[in-house]
Design an enzyme around this catalytic site. Sequence first.
Site, short mmCIF file in Angstrom:
data_model
loop_
_atom_site.label_atom_id
_atom_site.label_comp_id
_atom_site.label_asym_id
_atom_site.label_seq_id
_atom_site.Cartn_x
_atom_site.Cartn_y
_atom_site.Cartn_z
N ARG A 86 0.82 -1.20 -0.04
CA ARG A 86 -0.22 0.14 0.07
C ARG A 86 0.92 1.16 -0.11
O ARG A 86 0.44 2.23 -0.60
CB ARG A 86 -0.88 -0.10 1.11
CG ARG A 86 -1.94 -1.00 0.92
CD ARG A 86 -2.87 -1.24 2.25
NE ARG A 86 -2.44 -2.52 3.09
CZ ARG A 86 -2.53 -2.40 4.31
NH1 ARG A 86 -3.27 -1.42 5.03
NH2 ARG A 86 -2.14 -3.42 4.92
N GLU A 94 4.21 -8.30 15.06
CA GLU A 94 3.22 -8.55 16.00
C GLU A 94 3.63 -10.13 16.44
O GLU A 94 3.80 -10.60 17.39
CB GLU A 94 1.79 -8.36 15.61
CG GLU A 94 1.28 -7.74 16.96
CD GLU A 94 -0.18 -7.27 16.69
OE1 GLU A 94 -0.44 -7.06 15.60
OE2 GLU A 94 -0.98 -7.22 17.69
#
Length: 172
Positions: free
Chosen positions: A59, A96
């Site tokens: 993106r 994460e």
Amino acid sequence: MQDLAALIRAVPDFPRPGVMFRDVAPLLADAGSFARCIDALAEPWQSSAVQAVCGIEARGFIFGAALAQKLHAGFVPLRKPGKLPPPVATVDYQLEYGSDQLQVQHDAFRPGERVLLADDVLATGGTLAAAAALVGGLGAELLGASVVIELPALQGRGRWPVGKALHSLLRY
Ligand SMILES: O=P(O)(O)OC[C@H]1O[C@H](OP(=O)(O)OP(=O)(O)O)[C@H](O)[C@@H]1O
Ligand SMILES: Nc1ncnc2[nH]cnc12
């Protein structure tokens, strides 16, 4: 900025349960809002003599390429592993859960080239910090970064190099 915020779609439990995904697709689809977004990303950097904008796959390519045009700078893609032909420089970073890599072509920058990073979202900050390390490691001058969305609860700024400017347009 309110008009831009109205075009960020919140998608619960994507791509995993518990994640509120901030989807920029409606903003991109609206010509005037996309243009205003790029203007706002560029605004702090208009007098900084930016020579290259780096967009982070995927993106970040969308915003980075448009931002490069706006700032009359070149565009350099920072890609996920295995996408760029060698030789490449590689940096490992923590997500994460687990780890990933970013790569850039080894000759992407001239020594001291003035570089700006661009992405859609700053979350935990691992991606943007890795991008900063990659650019600095190749001898370019990292000026800072512009992102559309910052998620302050995830404390991504804490991983960003001290003293470098980091601009975000919207915070959730
Ligand atoms: O601050 P962080 O916790 O590192 O997360 C932010 C990154 O996560 C998303 O990319 P993703 O890896 O999902 O890739 P995509 O653009 O290909 O969807 C987003 O576009 C940022 O690059
Ligand atoms: N919540 C989120 N929405 C969109 N992109 C992301 N990248 C990391 N976290 C994200």
